[in-house]
Design an enzyme around this catalytic site. Structure first.
Site, short mmCIF file in Angstrom:
data_model
loop_
_atom_site.label_atom_id
_atom_site.label_comp_id
_atom_site.label_asym_id
_atom_site.label_seq_id
_atom_site.Cartn_x
_atom_site.Cartn_y
_atom_site.Cartn_z
CG ASP A 1 7.72 -18.15 -15.13
OD1 ASP A 1 8.48 -17.33 -14.58
OD2 ASP A 1 8.13 -19.16 -15.73
N GLY B 1 2.98 -14.29 -12.63
CA GLY B 1 2.71 -12.86 -12.74
C GLY B 1 2.96 -12.16 -11.41
CE LYS B 2 6.98 -15.65 -8.58
NZ LYS B 2 6.67 -16.48 -9.75
CE LYS C 1 -1.42 -6.52 -13.17
NZ LYS C 1 -2.52 -6.33 -14.09
N GLY D 1 12.57 -14.44 -12.88
CA GLY D 1 12.41 -13.39 -13.89
C GLY D 1 11.04 -12.78 -13.66
CG HIS D 2 9.80 -11.74 -10.26
ND1 HIS D 2 9.75 -11.63 -8.90
CD2 HIS D 2 9.87 -13.08 -10.52
CE1 HIS D 2 9.80 -12.84 -8.36
NE2 HIS D 2 9.89 -13.73 -9.34
NE ARG E 1 27.47 -27.51 8.32
CZ ARG E 1 27.53 -28.57 9.11
NH1 ARG E 1 27.40 -28.43 10.40
NH2 ARG E 1 27.74 -29.77 8.60
CD GLN F 1 12.77 -19.34 -7.81
OE1 GLN F 1 13.00 -19.25 -6.63
NE2 GLN F 1 13.32 -18.51 -8.69
CB THR G 1 15.23 -16.19 -16.29
OG1 THR G 1 14.62 -15.38 -15.28
CG2 THR G 1 16.70 -16.39 -15.95
N GLY H 1 14.26 -17.58 -21.78
CA GLY H 1 13.64 -17.55 -23.11
C GLY H 1 13.09 -18.90 -23.56
NE ARG I 1 7.32 -18.51 -18.61
CZ ARG I 1 7.00 -17.24 -18.45
NH1 ARG I 1 5.81 -16.79 -18.78
NH2 ARG I 1 7.88 -16.39 -17.93
P1 GDP Z 1 6.62 -13.91 -12.49
O1 GDP Z 1 7.88 -14.67 -12.59
O2 GDP Z 1 5.61 -14.59 -11.62
O3 GDP Z 1 6.81 -12.48 -12.08
O4 GDP Z 1 5.99 -13.90 -13.95
P2 GDP Z 1 6.79 -13.60 -15.32
O5 GDP Z 1 7.12 -12.17 -15.40
O6 GDP Z 1 7.89 -14.58 -15.50
O7 GDP Z 1 5.69 -14.03 -16.38
C1 GDP Z 1 4.43 -13.41 -16.42
C2 GDP Z 1 4.26 -12.78 -17.82
O8 GDP Z 1 2.89 -12.45 -18.01
C3 GDP Z 1 5.00 -11.49 -17.99
O9 GDP Z 1 5.35 -11.34 -19.33
C4 GDP Z 1 3.96 -10.42 -17.60
O10 GDP Z 1 4.18 -9.17 -18.22
C5 GDP Z 1 2.72 -11.05 -18.14
N1 GDP Z 1 1.48 -10.76 -17.41
C6 GDP Z 1 1.27 -10.64 -16.08
N2 GDP Z 1 -0.04 -10.52 -15.82
C7 GDP Z 1 -0.67 -10.55 -17.02
C8 GDP Z 1 -2.04 -10.50 -17.42
O11 GDP Z 1 -2.94 -10.43 -16.61
N3 GDP Z 1 -2.29 -10.60 -18.76
C9 GDP Z 1 -1.32 -10.72 -19.68
N4 GDP Z 1 -1.65 -10.81 -20.96
N5 GDP Z 1 -0.02 -10.77 -19.35
C10 GDP Z 1 0.29 -10.71 -18.02
P1 IMO Z 2 10.02 -16.96 -11.27
O1 IMO Z 2 10.39 -16.28 -9.98
C1 IMO Z 2 9.65 -20.72 -13.41
C2 IMO Z 2 12.63 -23.80 -12.51
C3 IMO Z 2 13.61 -24.18 -13.59
C4 IMO Z 2 13.83 -25.65 -13.26
C5 IMO Z 2 13.79 -25.63 -11.72
C6 IMO Z 2 15.17 -25.60 -11.08
O2 IMO Z 2 10.26 -16.13 -12.48
O3 IMO Z 2 8.64 -17.53 -11.19
P2 IMO Z 2 16.96 -23.65 -10.79
O4 IMO Z 2 17.67 -22.80 -11.79
O5 IMO Z 2 16.13 -22.89 -9.82
O6 IMO Z 2 17.86 -24.63 -10.10
O7 IMO Z 2 15.96 -24.56 -11.67
O8 IMO Z 2 13.06 -24.49 -11.35
N1 IMO Z 2 12.59 -22.35 -12.19
C7 IMO Z 2 11.58 -21.53 -12.52
N2 IMO Z 2 10.48 -21.76 -13.27
N3 IMO Z 2 9.84 -19.51 -12.85
C8 IMO Z 2 10.94 -19.27 -12.09
O9 IMO Z 2 11.09 -18.15 -11.38
C9 IMO Z 2 11.89 -20.30 -11.93
N4 IMO Z 2 13.06 -20.40 -11.29
C10 IMO Z 2 13.48 -21.66 -11.44
O10 IMO Z 2 13.07 -24.00 -14.88
O11 IMO Z 2 12.72 -26.39 -13.68
MG MG Z 3 9.16 -15.45 -14.05
#
Ligand code: GDP
Ligand code: IMO
Ligand code: MG
Length: 443
Positions: A32, A34-35, A37, A59-60, A162, A243, A319, A321, A324
């Protein structure tokens, strides 16, 4: 005695040394960062974007114009019409979730025909994987991992045992039906005898999944061959990690990890792209730290400051809700992440979330049992007992939202970023000051 000499005949090879046209983008922390973005923003400059591991646990979030969309399986390059997206062999795919996501993208006015491909070697997530994920978590009680419940672990278990079912199997109804019946016989035993759950209706699942062949056929490709051909043709590829590095099954805070390799090495095995194609590794790092689910988190703040980071940063899982967990930036963990990924440049995200803080802290060292620790420990017991040592920075208490170059930033912001760069000895190339594409500072 005369020495035999042998001169190898001169050979020329038509196969040239590959250009290093592939870039890997990894989450440098616990996910999470901010990948989504960053990948969306960067994919304007790439011909292809590839997901290489994980599944719909990701959840990107992507934000452009009035649209905010969360992608779970489709690579975050899909909103750039000239960019081709590939779901690589290392991803575990829930076909239902994929079909729903394709519809979401199409409903936003973006065509996926001819620009979304799925590896025929990618493994599937079946309903029993999700049920076993949930039942296993339930059975662990307090000690549960806190998974996303998307069936990720159980699907990778089958892959390595397998016995897994792959995308290619969806294209052959007889093979799929046979494999499903074999798997379901075993999974029903596990569900009923180990977890005391209901038995699944084998024939209902067989008939549901044998229908997927028509819907999925047009997307399936030998993506390993395709990606290598495209690279040889001079195309550029961005590999999108899901992740984060500290959730890596080999390098993370085991056992509180995910079941794949989000680190840069996973990009090669999960796509079929060889390491000598990789030129750059971008590490995405939040200006502070968050973690969802259980497991060690040395800089976690369980006080009002942690709550303030969560509220300001709207830190709730994209993903699931779930709220964090929040804490300060941990540069000991980041140093480890830089090393295991070979990070060549950093993207610092969500810097704007720190705008209102009077003071900001960065963890620069740990102590365990009174002893200073130089490196990030990888055993859960030590990680749980660490005391972080912090360096305090004066906040900037102003918005950098309009900044587009490093010089535009407040001096205290620059000092914060310069410290990160100097500590990690890696350049910060991107600074994100808001969720939208253009809310980015290029250094
Ligand atoms: P990811 O899983 O790495 O793609 O990140 P997520 O989408 O789960 O969480 C990042 C959250 O931060 C999302 O709601 C983005 O819209 C938001 N976000 C990303 N970059 C920025 C930033 O620079 N500033 C703010 N305020 N929000 C950001
Ligand atoms: P993105 O790509 C943050 C965490 C889960 C749990 C652990 C194992 O949005 O950054 P799983 O369902 O993978 O077996 O859960 O990994 N987790 C994440 N935490 N961002 C994610 O993806 C995650 N995907 C899994 O919360 O701790
Ligand atoms: Mg995410």
């Amino acid at each position: 005695m005369a020495t035999a000499t042998h001169t190898a005949p001169e050979k020329t090879f038509s196969r040239k040394t590959p250009a290093r046209n592939a870039t890997v983008l990894v989450g440098a922390q616990f996910g999470d960062e901010g990948k989504g973005k960053l990948v969306d923003m960067l994919s304007e400059k790439f011909d292809l974007v590839v997901r290489y591991q994980g599944g719909a646990n990701a959840g990107h979030t992507i934000s452009f114009g009035d649209t905010t969309v969360v992608l779970h399986l489709i690579p975050s390059g899909i909103f750039h019409k000239n960019c081709v997206c590939v779901i690589g062999n290392g991803v575990v795919i829930d076909p239902e979730a994929l079909m729903t996501e394709i519809e979401t993208v199409q409903n936003l006015g973006f065509s996926v025909e001819g620009r979304l491909f799925i590896s025929h070697n990618a493994h599937l997530i079946m309903p029993y994987h999700k049920l076993i994920d949930a039942a296993s978590e339930e059975s662990h009680g307090e000690k549960k991992i806190g998974t996303t419940g998307r069936g990720i672990g159980p699907s990778y278990v089958d892959k390595f045992a397998r016995t897994g079912i792959r995308i290619v199997d969806l294209l052959n109804r007889d093979v799929l039906a046979r494999k499903l019946r074999e798997n379901l016989a075993e999974k029903n035993n596990v569900l009923t005898k180990i977890y005391a759950k209901e038995e699944l209706d084998v024939e209902r699942i067989v008939s549901h999944y044998t229908e997927f062949d028509k819907r999925i056929d047009g997307y399936v490709k030998n993506t390993q061959v395709y990606l290598n051909d495209e690279l040889r043709n001079g195309k550029t590829v961005l590999l999108e990690g899901a992740q984060g590095s500290l959730l890596d099954v080999d390098h993370g805070t085991y056992p509180f990890v995910t079941s794949s390799n989000p680190t840069s090495g996973g990009a090669c095995t999960g796509s079929g792209i060889a390491p000598n194609h990789i030129g750059n590794v971008i590490g995405v790092c939040k200006a502070y730290t968050t973690r969802v689910g259980n497991g060690a988190f040395p800089t976690e703040l369980l006080d009002a400051t942690g709550e303030r980071l969560r509220t300001e940063g709207q830190e709730f899982g994209a993903t699931t809700g779930r709220p964090r967990r929040c804490g300060w930036l941990d540069l000991v963990a980041m140093k480890y992440s830089v090393a295991i990924n070979g990070i060549t440049e950093l993207a610092i995200t969500k810097l704007d979330i720190l705008d209102t803080f009077e003071e900001i802290q960065i963890c620069t060292a740990y102590k365990a049992n009174g002893k200073a620790l130089k490196d990030f420990p990888t055993d859960h017991e030590t990680l749980e007992q660490l005391t972080p040592h912090y360096k305090t920075f004066a906040g900037w208490r102003t918005s950098n939202a309009a900044a587009r170059t490093f010089e535009d930033l407040h001096p205290n912001t620059k000092a914060y970023l310069n410290f990160i760069e100097d500590f990690l000895q890696v350049p910060v190339s991107f600074i994100s000051v808001g969720p939208k594409r253009d809310e980015t500072v290029f250094k």
